[in-house]
Design an enzyme around this catalytic site. Sequence first.
Site, PDB file in Angstrom:
ATOM      1  N   CYS A  51       0.832  -1.203   0.000  1.00  0.00           N
ATOM      2  CA  CYS A  51       0.000   0.000   0.000  1.00  0.00           C
ATOM      3  C   CYS A  51       0.870   1.258   0.000  1.00  0.00           C
ATOM      4  CB  CYS A  51      -0.982  -0.040   1.174  1.00  0.00           C
ATOM      5  SG  CYS A  51      -2.337   1.141   1.043  1.00  0.00           S
ATOM      6  N   HIS A 105      -3.421  -5.685   1.296  1.00  0.00           N
ATOM      7  CA  HIS A 105      -2.657  -5.881   2.532  1.00  0.00           C
ATOM      8  C   HIS A 105      -2.559  -7.359   2.925  1.00  0.00           C
ATOM      9  CE1 HIS A 105      -2.230  -1.676   4.092  1.00  0.00           C
ATOM     10  NE2 HIS A 105      -3.186  -1.480   3.198  1.00  0.00           N
ATOM     11  N   GLU A 162      -0.591  -8.674   5.010  1.00  0.00           N
ATOM     12  CA  GLU A 162      -0.307  -8.819   6.442  1.00  0.00           C
ATOM     13  C   GLU A 162      -1.573  -8.873   7.292  1.00  0.00           C
ATOM     14  OE1 GLU A 162      -0.630  -4.340   6.075  1.00  0.00           O
ATOM     15  OE2 GLU A 162      -0.239  -6.078   4.818  1.00  0.00           O
TER      16      GLU A 162
END
Length: 222
Positions: free
Chosen positions: A85, A194, A196
């Site tokens: 991002c 994302h 994560e």
Amino acid sequence: MRIGVVTFPGSLDDVDAQRAVRLGGSDAVPLWHGDADLKGVDAVVLPGGFSYGDYLRAGAISRFAPVMGEIIAAAQRGMPVLGICNGFQILCESHLLPGALIRNDHRRFVCRDQLLRVENNRTPWTAAYAEGQEIRIPLKNGEGGFVADAETLARIEGEGQVVARYLEVNPNGSLDDIAGVSNERGNVVGVMPHPEHAVEELTGTGTDGLGFFTSLAASVLA
């Protein structure tokens, strides 16, 4: 593996990225934007957020942080670098990745669980996936539209530098539905969604994002 995770003023997802690194089987090493020191890490993650408040434009100031001088030099030598991002935006501003990220075409911040197709599994960050594999991970951005001039777009498509592509819906107007790209060498990767936030069954969309953090060790051992 020792993977550094950089914290900039305004980083939101650095702790999440550190946790994902650990769940992926590597040691997470915190790196500070103001230190020109990579602490001997084997790879670097630039996390999401709003570094330096996204002043001027997203990633434009972070590109000049002291730590980025070291990261740019290390990436040019072949060190694996992943930008997520805001990290993707910083890598484009640093000219480590082609193209640019601009404001979403609908001019609104978007937050959704996004289906992607892995187009290139030959990078150190995507080796755990099958080419063409579909994964669902969270997406949240206001300046996520990937753009490039026609020549650059044709080159990255032709040379397999598109790492991931949006499926079902294009959430931000990215050209060719591009969700992530790599440099020519393949060691530097940027993705707008994302991974994560998709590393545990308990929360989010499941564990589809974990492959970004297990790939590195697997590619080194291969």
